[in-house]
Design an enzyme around this catalytic site. Structure first.
Site, PDB file in Angstrom:
ATOM      1  N   ALA A   1      35.870  39.925  52.977  1.00 27.70           N
ATOM      2  CA  ALA A   1      35.510  41.178  52.292  1.00 27.70           C
ATOM      3  C   ALA A   1      34.937  40.909  50.900  1.00 27.70           C
ATOM      4  O   ALA A   1      34.112  41.672  50.411  1.00 27.70           O
ATOM      5  CB  ALA A   1      36.716  42.105  52.195  1.00 27.70           C
TER       6      ALA A   1
ATOM      7  N   ASN B   1      40.407  45.132  51.575  1.00 32.07           N
ATOM      8  CA  ASN B   1      39.713  45.874  50.536  1.00 32.07           C
ATOM      9  C   ASN B   1      38.264  46.164  50.912  1.00 32.07           C
ATOM     10  O   ASN B   1      37.711  45.606  51.856  1.00 32.07           O
ATOM     11  CB  ASN B   1      39.737  45.082  49.221  1.00 32.07           C
ATOM     12  CG  ASN B   1      39.130  43.702  49.365  1.00 32.07           C
ATOM     13  OD1 ASN B   1      39.796  42.777  49.801  1.00 32.07           O
ATOM     14  ND2 ASN B   1      37.859  43.553  49.015  1.00 32.07           N
TER      15      ASN B   1
ATOM     16  N   ASP C   1      40.354  46.086  45.006  1.00 35.31           N
ATOM     17  CA  ASP C   1      40.769  44.991  45.881  1.00 35.31           C
ATOM     18  C   ASP C   1      42.197  45.204  46.377  1.00 35.31           C
ATOM     19  O   ASP C   1      42.969  44.264  46.508  1.00 35.31           O
ATOM     20  CB  ASP C   1      40.644  43.630  45.159  1.00 35.31           C
ATOM     21  CG  ASP C   1      40.771  42.441  46.102  1.00 35.31           C
ATOM     22  OD1 ASP C   1      40.675  42.646  47.329  1.00 35.31           O
ATOM     23  OD2 ASP C   1      40.980  41.320  45.613  1.00 35.31           O
TER      24      ASP C   1
ATOM     25  N   ASN D   1      51.146  39.724  47.551  1.00 31.32           N
ATOM     26  CA  ASN D   1      49.983  39.292  48.332  1.00 31.32           C
ATOM     27  C   ASN D   1      50.433  38.846  49.720  1.00 31.32           C
ATOM     28  O   ASN D   1      51.348  39.422  50.286  1.00 31.32           O
ATOM     29  CB  ASN D   1      49.198  38.225  47.547  1.00 31.32           C
ATOM     30  CG  ASN D   1      47.727  38.227  47.920  1.00 31.32           C
ATOM     31  OD1 ASN D   1      47.379  38.171  49.089  1.00 31.32           O
ATOM     32  ND2 ASN D   1      46.848  38.302  46.935  1.00 31.32           N
TER      33      ASN D   1
ATOM     34  N   CYS E   1      30.582  28.119  40.138  1.00 34.25           N
ATOM     35  CA  CYS E   1      31.374  26.890  40.066  1.00 34.25           C
ATOM     36  C   CYS E   1      32.818  27.132  39.628  1.00 34.25           C
ATOM     37  O   CYS E   1      33.741  26.430  40.042  1.00 34.25           O
ATOM     38  CB  CYS E   1      30.745  25.893  39.087  1.00 34.25           C
ATOM     39  SG  CYS E   1      28.947  25.781  39.184  1.00 34.25           S
TER      40      CYS E   1
HETATM   41 CA    CA Z   1      40.266  40.784  48.692  1.00 42.49          CA
END
Ligand code: CA
Length: 697
Positions: A200, A278, A323, A410, A617
């Site tokens: 996502a 998300n 998110d 999470n 980076c």
């Molecule tokens: Ca995400």
């Protein structure tokens, strides 16, 4: 910059920005051949991803308990051939322990001795690391009959022979031209293997697919967001979803809603619950400028496992802009609420609210904040919707939002103890600045940041293990942790809660009081959850140790991986085991070499190089003085400088996971990045020359 680039920029800044912003399980009753009969034997084994079908991660084993857990020691350990993040839940079945390592590799060990029986490498191309937002991780295998199943980073679902690791079938589940990845564990549902995917952050379109376990043929696929409105919907639910999207180009951005981790099957109700991720891109002002809830982003979906048809849905963050995935671990529990036993589904998604849903109907029973959350004041029980704070809209100005994009919780699994009734959530307090124009977090200067933070809540920046009472919707206790990235949780009938942390410690806490009963130093950071099993009368606890994931570009001083080699290993404990050997100490950092200064570099060119560095980076190699776990480009050897372009554009290091960026960067841009790296390195060299003792950051 493309949406892809913009989104990548926000993503890559994940951990650094967080730092800156704060300086009764149902059993299968079907007598027909089914996985349940073979796999739901949790009394001594750990044969399902979540321990049991309800994914409570609670074991009935109690040989190890509060009176003796201090005697826990190492039974055996095994190398996982990795120096990056290990996130898998091991599976123990028939005396064999199956665990996955980085790059979707599978290992089988003798669960008594640790002897490696076989290993399987799906040979994921190193180029694909670039498509993984959050490290080349894998969260484990599933087992059905004589087979082991693994999803690979490059989007395949592979069936292996349990006895020798040989491939039985191997199917591609994604469009290989799009940045899809698989990091989640497949789930067994009847005679099917179900798998989703991630991406996502790079604007793919989410879906979940069921495959025939025997043959690998697709049975059904459910898309979590609508596709191109000019083409027929793949299934009727998408017509309803499409009415909640607006604007002109949402169908070309992918939309997100990826099913990248949580799935749980209820064999009694015959429902499969999946968590959707998300929106892509993050801001709904970009994604769906006319507003709308954008179904089925950030939603919990109940599907008919035979057909993939939607039974109900509950959206945790309508029109998600932060998110706020609903992909976090779900536990099924029958709870006594207001005098009635309710069949519930429990989830603590990223958005900071702990949800109790009726899992038969999807009705919201209750929702309360388990960490600081300023994006919504509360969830209205009458409508089931969050009441969003006006200050959470960052379409026109930057906002400090709690929880951060890393979430109050999470993927790190929680666990529930049936006796205490508590759910143990590995959580964190952290905020995040969302900004409508700026490409990267560090464009927010100190003054800007102070302005954004002014008048906003500033709770402590920390990890927490929270014992949450889902009926009272309140914390029974909280253990504060210095780092924000820690391990998942195991609950046992020994009245214990086990978990590790990013600093390299393994703990046992009393399930009722939270009292610390064990603290073992492993020397290896832990993000994975432990499991337990019993063989020949001995209870074991198994845990993968190996730090990584989305925070590896910003290592904190306390983390084990800043002092010890981050060699991934499988650690198995028992009572009266031995000492845990510490990994080798990290060697002194490679000195910054002398190299010719870049030819006259304008301030504008330097700024552009810095910007490009941050976007392409910094997510892996560190940002602005952060300490990366992967190579710090400031310390590149001269020989590496000499092949900078062949690496970045030619893919010379793709086999190591550093893919080519030739599709995204021009040669001139790579030169700007290289110049910036040289200037950035020279600063570090000067600092170290002035003070060689100081810790080099
Ligand atoms: Ca995400």
């Amino acid at each position: 910059m493309t949406r892809h680039g913009r989104q990548a920029a926000r993503l890559l800044a994940t951990a650094a920005l967080i730092s800156l912003a704060v300086s009764g399980c149902a059993r299968q009753s079907d007598p027909a051949p089914s996985p349940a009969a073979e796999t739901d034997t949790a009394a001594v084994e750990w044969s399902l991803h979540g321990g049991t079908w309800d994914e409570a991660r609670h074991s009935p084993l109690d040989q190890i308990n509060a009176t003796n857990v201090q005697r826990l020691g190492l039974a055996w350990e095994a190398a996982m051939d990795s120096a990056r993040g290990l996130e898998a839940t091991p599976i123990m079945k028939d005396g064999v322990l199956y665990a996955t390592s980085t790059w979707s590799r599978v290992f089988a060990f003798d669960a008594r001795t640790g002897r490696r029986l076989w290993n399987y490498d799906p040979e994921v191309p190193g180029q694909r690391a670039r498509d993984a937002c959050c490290d080349v991780v894998n969260r484990g295998v599933a087992i059905w009959r004589d087979r082991v199943f693994v999803g690979t980073l490059d989007g395949r679902l592979v069936a292996l022979d349990r006895s020798n690791g040989e491939v039985v079938w191997d199917v591609l589940t994604v469009d290989p031209g799009l940045p899809y990845t698989i990091t989640g564990a497949p789930r067994v549902v009847k005679d099917m293997i179900v798998i989703g995917n991630g991406g996502a952050e790079f604007n793919v379109r989410g879906y979940v697919t069921a495959y025939d376990a025997q043959t690998g043929e697709q049975r059904w696929r459910f898309y979590t967001v609508p596709g191109n409105p000019d083409e027929p919907f793949e299934h009727p639910e998408l017509a309803m979803a499409a009415r909640t999207w607006s604007g002109t180009d949402w169908d070309t951005t992918g939309g997100g809603g990826t099913v990248w981790d949580s799935m749980v099957y209820d064999p009694e109700l015959e429902l499969l619950y999946v968590g959707a991720g998300n929106g892509g891109p993050w801001g709904r002002h970009d994604r769906s400028p006319g507003g709308g809830d954008n179904l089925f982003l950030a939603s919990i979906l109940a599907l008919d496992p035979d057909t993939g048809k939607l039974a109900w849905h509950y959206q945790t963050a309508p029109g998600d802009s932060w998110d706020y995935t609903a992909t976090q671990h779900m536990v099924l529990a029958d709870l006594n609420i207001d005098g009635a036993v309710r069949k519930t589904l429990l989830q603590a998604p990223k958005n900071g609210f702990f949800y109790v849903l009726d899992r038969q109907t999807g009705e919201l029973i209750s929702a309360q904040k388990y960490v600081t959350a300023n994006w919504a004041s509360h969830v209205d029980l009458a409508t089931g919707r969050p009441v969003e704070n006006p200050g959470a809209n960052w379409a026109s100005e930057p906002r400090l939002i709690y929880p951060s994009a890393a979430g109050g919780h999470n993927w790190h699994p929680m666990a529930m103890n049936r006796d205490t009734g508590l759910v143990y959530v590995p959580a964190r307090e952290a905020g995040w600045v969302h900004h409508p124009d700026k490409e990267t977090w560090f464009e927010l200067g100190v003054d800007d940041l102070a302005a954004v933070r002014s008048g906003q809540p500033q709770p402590p920046f920390e990890g927490q293990l929270i014992a949450w009472d889902p009926v009272a919707q309140a914390a029974a206790w909280r253990i504060r942790q210095p780092g924000i990235y820690n391990g998942g949780v195991l609950s046992t009938a020994g009245k214990l809660v086990f978990h590790g942390d990013g600093d390299g410690y393994f703990y046992a806490h009393a399930a009722d009081s939270g009292a610390e009963l064990l603290k073992l130093f492993l020397g290896t950071g832990v993000i994975a959850p432990p499991i337990t099993y019993q063989l020949d009368g001995t209870q074991y606890i198994a845990l993968l140790a190996g730090f990584g994931g989305p925070v590896f570009n910003t290592m904190e001083d306390s983390m084990a991986a800043t002092r010890y080699a981050n060699n991934g290993r499988l650690l198995v404990f028992k009572l009266d085991g031995g000492e845990v050997p510490l990994p080798p100490a990290l060697p002194a950092p490679h000195p910054v070499p002398e190299f010719p200064a870049p030819e006259t570099l304008s301030a504008a060119a330097l700024a552009e190089g810095e910007q490009l560095y941050a976007v392409y980076c910094g997510g892996c190699h560190g940002l602005y003085g952060s300490r990366p776990m992967l190579p710090d480009l400031r310390r590149m050897a001269l020989e590496t400088h000499a092949i900078f372009k062949p690496i970045v554009l030619g893919g010379a290091y793709a086999p190591k996971g550093m893919g080519s960026f030739a599709d995204l960067l021009t040669e001139a841009q790579v030169e700007l990045i290289h110049d910036y790296v040289k200037v950035y390195a020279a600063e570090l060299r000067a600092r170290e020359a002035a003070d060689p003792v100081a810790d080099s950051r």
